[in-house]
Each structure stands twice: as C-alpha cells, then as structure tokens.
Enzyme design. Structure first.
Site, PDB file in Angstrom:
ATOM      1  N   GLU A 212       0.549  -1.161  -0.454  1.00 25.00           N
ATOM      2  CA  GLU A 212       0.035  -0.503  -0.024  1.00 25.00           C
ATOM      3  C   GLU A 212       1.135   1.243  -0.114  1.00 25.00           C
ATOM      4  OE1 GLU A 212      -3.253   0.259  -0.701  1.00 25.00           O
ATOM      5  OE2 GLU A 212      -3.708  -1.879   0.073  1.00 25.00           O
ATOM      6  N   CYS A 246      -1.976   9.672   2.687  1.00 20.73           N
ATOM      7  CA  CYS A 246      -1.603   9.132   1.339  1.00 20.73           C
ATOM      8  C   CYS A 246      -2.714   9.162  -0.187  1.00 20.73           C
ATOM      9  CB  CYS A 246      -1.500   7.945   1.812  1.00 20.73           C
ATOM     10  SG  CYS A 246      -2.736   6.562   2.279  1.00 20.73           S
ATOM     11  N   GLU A 336       5.920  13.430  -4.179  1.00 20.24           N
ATOM     12  CA  GLU A 336       4.803  13.307  -3.488  1.00 20.24           C
ATOM     13  C   GLU A 336       5.556  13.724  -1.941  1.00 20.24           C
ATOM     14  OE1 GLU A 336       4.209   9.406  -0.913  1.00 20.24           O
ATOM     15  OE2 GLU A 336       1.608  10.263  -1.045  1.00 20.24           O
TER      16      GLU A 336
HETATM   17  P1  NAD Z   1       8.150   4.800   4.801  1.00 21.39           P
HETATM   18  O1  NAD Z   1       8.291   4.268   3.065  1.00 21.39           O
HETATM   19  O2  NAD Z   1       9.490   5.492   5.482  1.00 21.39           O
HETATM   20  O3  NAD Z   1       8.110   3.517   6.638  1.00 21.39           O
HETATM   21  C1  NAD Z   1       7.078   2.305   6.458  1.00 21.39           C
HETATM   22  C2  NAD Z   1       7.429   1.672   7.410  1.00 21.39           C
HETATM   23  O4  NAD Z   1       8.733   0.786   6.691  1.00 21.39           O
HETATM   24  C3  NAD Z   1       7.405   1.833   8.925  1.00 21.39           C
HETATM   25  O5  NAD Z   1       7.547   1.052  10.307  1.00 21.39           O
HETATM   26  C4  NAD Z   1       9.940   1.739   8.711  1.00 21.39           C
HETATM   27  O6  NAD Z   1      10.021   1.588  10.346  1.00 21.39           O
HETATM   28  C5  NAD Z   1       9.336   0.461   7.888  1.00 21.39           C
HETATM   29  N1  NAD Z   1      10.706   0.529   7.181  1.00 21.39           N
HETATM   30  C6  NAD Z   1      11.423   1.914   6.807  1.00 21.39           C
HETATM   31  N2  NAD Z   1      12.887   1.273   5.724  1.00 21.39           N
HETATM   32  C7  NAD Z   1      12.618   0.329   5.757  1.00 21.39           C
HETATM   33  C8  NAD Z   1      13.691  -0.112   5.575  1.00 21.39           C
HETATM   34  N3  NAD Z   1      14.424  -0.001   4.844  1.00 21.39           N
HETATM   35  N4  NAD Z   1      13.292  -1.754   5.171  1.00 21.39           N
HETATM   36  C9  NAD Z   1      12.880  -2.039   5.936  1.00 21.39           C
HETATM   37  N5  NAD Z   1      11.381  -1.651   6.719  1.00 21.39           N
HETATM   38  C10 NAD Z   1      11.356   0.655   6.299  1.00 21.39           C
HETATM   39  O7  NAD Z   1       6.871   5.371   4.949  1.00 21.39           O
HETATM   40  P2  NAD Z   1       6.642   7.150   5.903  1.00 21.39           P
HETATM   41  O8  NAD Z   1       7.234   7.898   5.511  1.00 21.39           O
HETATM   42  O9  NAD Z   1       6.870   6.037   7.461  1.00 21.39           O
HETATM   43  O10 NAD Z   1       5.291   6.646   5.506  1.00 21.39           O
HETATM   44  C11 NAD Z   1       4.572   7.457   4.364  1.00 21.39           C
HETATM   45  C12 NAD Z   1       4.159   6.751   2.694  1.00 21.39           C
HETATM   46  O11 NAD Z   1       3.442   6.431   2.877  1.00 21.39           O
HETATM   47  C13 NAD Z   1       3.754   8.097   1.984  1.00 21.39           C
HETATM   48  O12 NAD Z   1       4.379   7.956   0.217  1.00 21.39           O
HETATM   49  C14 NAD Z   1       2.350   7.619   1.761  1.00 21.39           C
HETATM   50  O13 NAD Z   1       1.848   8.618   0.618  1.00 21.39           O
HETATM   51  C15 NAD Z   1       2.362   6.337   1.730  1.00 21.39           C
HETATM   52  N6  NAD Z   1       1.089   5.787   2.795  1.00 21.39           N
HETATM   53  C16 NAD Z   1       0.380   5.083   2.139  1.00 21.39           C
HETATM   54  C17 NAD Z   1      -0.857   4.803   2.464  1.00 21.39           C
HETATM   55  C18 NAD Z   1      -1.601   3.301   1.395  1.00 21.39           C
HETATM   56  O14 NAD Z   1      -2.070   3.365   2.267  1.00 21.39           O
HETATM   57  N7  NAD Z   1      -1.761   3.539   0.367  1.00 21.39           N
HETATM   58  C19 NAD Z   1      -0.819   4.823   3.865  1.00 21.39           C
HETATM   59  C20 NAD Z   1      -0.318   5.656   4.595  1.00 21.39           C
HETATM   60  C21 NAD Z   1       0.917   6.198   4.313  1.00 21.39           C
END
Ligand code: NAD
Length: 457
Positions: A212, A246, A336
C-alpha cells in the site's frame, strides 16, 4: 536488535497446531481487540495528539473510530466470510463437486507508517485475525507515543506467539526479521521507495506481498464543476492531518476558465475551517518531524504563493498553502508532497490534463470534479487505485469498496471483506465421486480427438 528467531518459530508452531482456525477463536480475538480499543480510548487520543496534534474528533473519523467500523463489520460477517464457497463444475468434470476454501496464510508481517499510525496497523490486523493468521506487527518508529499505546494493547490482549509487537528502526528490524524467518505474507504500507526494498527482500524467499504505497494523487476540477463544493471538499481533505495523507489531493488541475474562482473559494474554506491563524487552531495538525518539515518547506520556493506560506519551526507548523506557477519539472511536481501545500495548475483540454497526470502514472487516488457524465466517463479511463467523483478521499471509508493502488502506488487491496481475502489463501477443491468413471478419460486415446473437442471447448 534482539534475536527474534525463537519467538518467530514459536509463532509458527502456534499456527501449525491449529489454534487460530476456529470461528470461536477468531471472534474472541476480535472482541478482545474491540474492548481494548474502548478501554484505551483516552490514551489513544493523548498519544495521537502528542505525535500528530490530532483532535479527538479527527482521531475518531480517521483512527480508532475507523478501526471500530472495520472491527464491527468483521464481527458481523466473520462466519459468512469463513464459509467455503460452492462454485459450478464444468461438463468435463461431471459429476464432481467444486468449492473454494479460505485457508489462513500462516505467520504474516504487517508494517505500518506514521501518518495514521493506529488505523494503518490495526485495520490490516483485523483482516489477518479474521482470516486465522498469527501476526507480527511493526509500527512506525516516528509516531512513538501511539506505538507505545498500541504495544500496551497488543501485549495485554494477546500472547507473543499469536500476535507479536516489534518496534524499532525499520531499516534494521525488518531486514533482520526477513532473514531470520520466512513469513507467509508481508502487508506493507508506506512510501514507494521503501516498498521497493520490501518487495526485493520478499522476493528472495518468494514471500507474497501486499504493498500500500504513496504517490501523487491528482484532482481535476472541470469547467462545469460546482466550484464552491469542489473547493470545500478538496480543502478539507488536503489540509487534514497537515497534508500527511496518502490519498490527499497532491495537486489540482483546474480548467483555466475556473482557476481564479477556485482559488478564491479554496481560501474562503481554508479560513472557515482553520481560522486566520491556523497555528492556533485545534483542528489543524503539525508535521511529524523536522526532516519532513524541512522537506516540505523547500517546496515553497518552487512557485508563487497565493495563500499561506508561513511556518514555525519549533511547532513543526506549516500554514495551509496554495501555490501557483509551478513547473512540471520542479520537485514539487515530481515528489509526493505529503504536506499542506497545494499546487494549482490550469489546463484547457482533456488531452492536456491527461498528459500532466501521465507524468506520475497509476496514482493511488484520483478525484474528478465535474457535473458532466460524459467527462466523468472519460476521466474514469485514466488508471488509478481508486476514484472519487465530486469528492476526495472518502472512498476509503466505505468498507464495501476495495482500497489499494496499482503499479507505483501499490499492489493488492484491503478493507472489509477484501482484508479477509488478502490474508486468506483461496484453496480450490474438486471432489469426484467413484460411482461414475467413464473409460474415455483413459488411454488408449487414439480416435477420441473428436469427442475431446466436443467436451473440451
Ligand atoms: P516509510 O516507507 O518511511 O516507512 C513505513 C514503514 O517502513 C515504517 O514502519 C518503517 O519503520 C519501515 N521502514 C522504513 N525503512 C525501511 C527499510 N529500509 N526496510 C524495511 N522497512 C523500512 O513511510 P512513511 O514515511 O512512514 O510513510 C509515508 C508514505 O507512506 C507516503 O508515501 C504515503 O503516501 C504512504 N502511505 C500510503 C498509504 C496507503 O494506504 N497506500 C497510507 C499511508 C501512507
């Protein structure tokens, strides 16, 4: 990080002895979670205020209330969802009987981001419990207060071998877990960049994934749209949670004949919602941390600010902002935005609008404001995860609709029954009686081609 391997192996054993299979077990866990959410309601509000300055009302609509709706829906429908589905059987297999069984996947990993930290960890959890899985929950490290309450809830309600809560830096914790253990599914919500890393890590062990992700969700305002309503609905979605959503309208493409009218209406509604000084408004959020604050502030230089543009570093406050004269080559139109800055770009023809949207193809959401069915139909042909017509983001609150992206905005979907399906294997079962066993199915086959062509077509 601790070695989680023994715990993860214990989860596998717990799953394999069939503890999670029965309807009674699953229903009991959902009820336990529901009670805990009620019990911890005030702590949840305090935590979400600490992490993101969310009001109780906003929390109910987008966090704990949202999860409650999903829980109640799962509790109402669980028995029905678990039933095998009888399907028809073709002539070739006469007189067999066919059905599809929903089989739990096993031990699944759910990884969530910080922007809706409770909703985005617990909504998939409901689907995973309902489908009979054991679950490892990995919240975001950037919403620590909410993570602490969720940890308390999970540890009070469930044993570690059933649902395990794992905190920590995602880049360290997640790859380590994936190395130590072969999950049966990974459900990841977060950025597209990290989504690619997860996809690669999962591919090494052929672990199926739901992704997602994010991206740039465009919003079209056509010349025949109700401009006042469009502005009101765009403004509330774009600036909710300080733009960190998002499915927020990332940018607006407005027909050139309505640009000024739309900007005037947007400013009116922003003032109505958040007052002259949004920094004093209890309904207006803050940026999650200094990194995201700095990232978003940089976009202010990339166009002409027609409303807003103020910020206060210490409070991580950025005013709701409208910006024009942005170039499609600037970062603001490539990344984004994920913050309270709304670029407004005008267009004159459908083809022009389509061309701009195609620069960031397959958005997670797409919003079409028009009163023309013909235009609506034309815009609906543009690929995206989901759509609202004359609305923005509310499609995700209807659990009868699947929620998810496509391509760069994700793969797979959830909410309601779709969550149950995501965490179930659809097992095909064909049962053939022994009283009828026509010889035509067995060698010698010579001379049977004509008959085969009649039966197999
Ligand atoms: P992120 O990708 O930085 O982190 C999300 C999760 O991934 C966290 O739990 C983090 O600890 C983990 N993570 C981070 N780096 C990692 C790595 N190298 N390997 C494995 N896991 C890792 O995202 P964010 O900044 O927390 O969230 C924002 C993004 O999420 C935006 O792009 C937004 O659009 C998207 N988002 C999508 C939805 C949806 O439903 N499609 C909903 C909310 C947010």
């Amino acid at each position: 990080m601790d070695n989680l391997s023994p715990l993860l192996q214990a989860m596998k054993v717990f799953f394999e002895i069939g503890q999670t299979l029965s309807y009674d077990f699953r229903r009991k866990q959902l009820l336990t979670l529901k009670k805990a959410l009620q019990h911890f309601e005030e702590e949840i509000y305090t935590a979400l205020y600490t992490d993101l300055k969310k009001s109780k009302e906003e929390c109910w609509v987008t966090e704990n209330g949202f999860v409650m709706v999903e829980l109640n829906n799962a509790l109402r429908n669980l028995e029905k969802w678990m039933q095998p589905e009888t399907v028809s059987t073709n002539l070739l297999n006469f007189p067999s009987f066919s059905k599809i069984i929903n089989e739990p996947l096993g031990v699944v990993l759910i990884i969530a981001p910080w922007n809706y930290p409770l909703q985005l960890l617990f909504t998939p959890l409901i689907g995973a419990i309902a489908a009979g899985n054991c679950v490892v929950l990995k919240p975001s490290e950037f919403a620590p207060a909410t993570s602490a309450v969720m940890k308390k809830i999970i540890q009070q309600c469930f044993s570690d071998e059933y649902i395990l809560f794992v905190e920590g830096d995602g880049a360290t914790v997640v790859p380590a877990m994936l190395q130590q253990f072969t999950f049966h599914h990974i459900f990841y919500t977060g950025s597209t960049a990290v989504g690619k890393i997860i996809y690669q890590l999962a591919a090494e062990k052929l672990v199926p994934v739901t992704l997602e992700l994010g991206g740039k969700s465009p919003c079209i305002v056509e010349s025949d749209a109700n401009i006042n309503i469009a502005a009101k609905r765009i403004a509330i979605t774009k600036f909710s949670n300080c733009g960190q959503m998002c499915v927020a309208p990332d940018y607006v493409l407005v027909h050139e004949s309505k640009k000024e009218e739309l900007i005037t209406a947007l400013i009116k509604h922003i003032r109505n919602f958040f007052g002259e000084d949004a920094s004093q408004c209890e309904n207006y959020g803050k940026m999650i941390n200094a990194n995201h604050f700095d990232r978003v502030i940089n976009y202010l230089k990339e166009g002409t600010i027609v409303y807003g543009g103020d910020f206060i570093n210490q409070q991580l406050y950025i005013q709701p902002t409208i910006i024009t004269n942005v170039s499609l080559n600037n970062n603001i139109m490539k990344d984004e935005i994920f913050g309270p800055i709304l670029p407004i770009i005008s267009f004159s023809t459908f083809e022009e609008a389509k061309h701009i949207i195609a620069q960031n193809s397959n958005p997670l959401a797409f919003y079409i404001f028009t009163s023309s069915n013909k235009k609506e139909k034309a815009y609906l042909q543009i690929p995206s995860g989901g759509v609202c017509v004359n609305n923005a983001s509310w499609h995700l609150t209807n659990h009868a609709l699947p929620f998810g992206g496509r391509g760069f905005s994700g793969t797979g979907q959830y909410h309601g029954k779709f969550s149950f399906d995501t965490f179930s294997h659809k097992k095909a079962v064909l049962k053939t009686p022994t009283w009828f066993d026509p010889g035509v199915k067995y060698p010698p086959f010579k001379g049977k081609l004509k008959l085969f062509k009649m039966l197999i077509k």
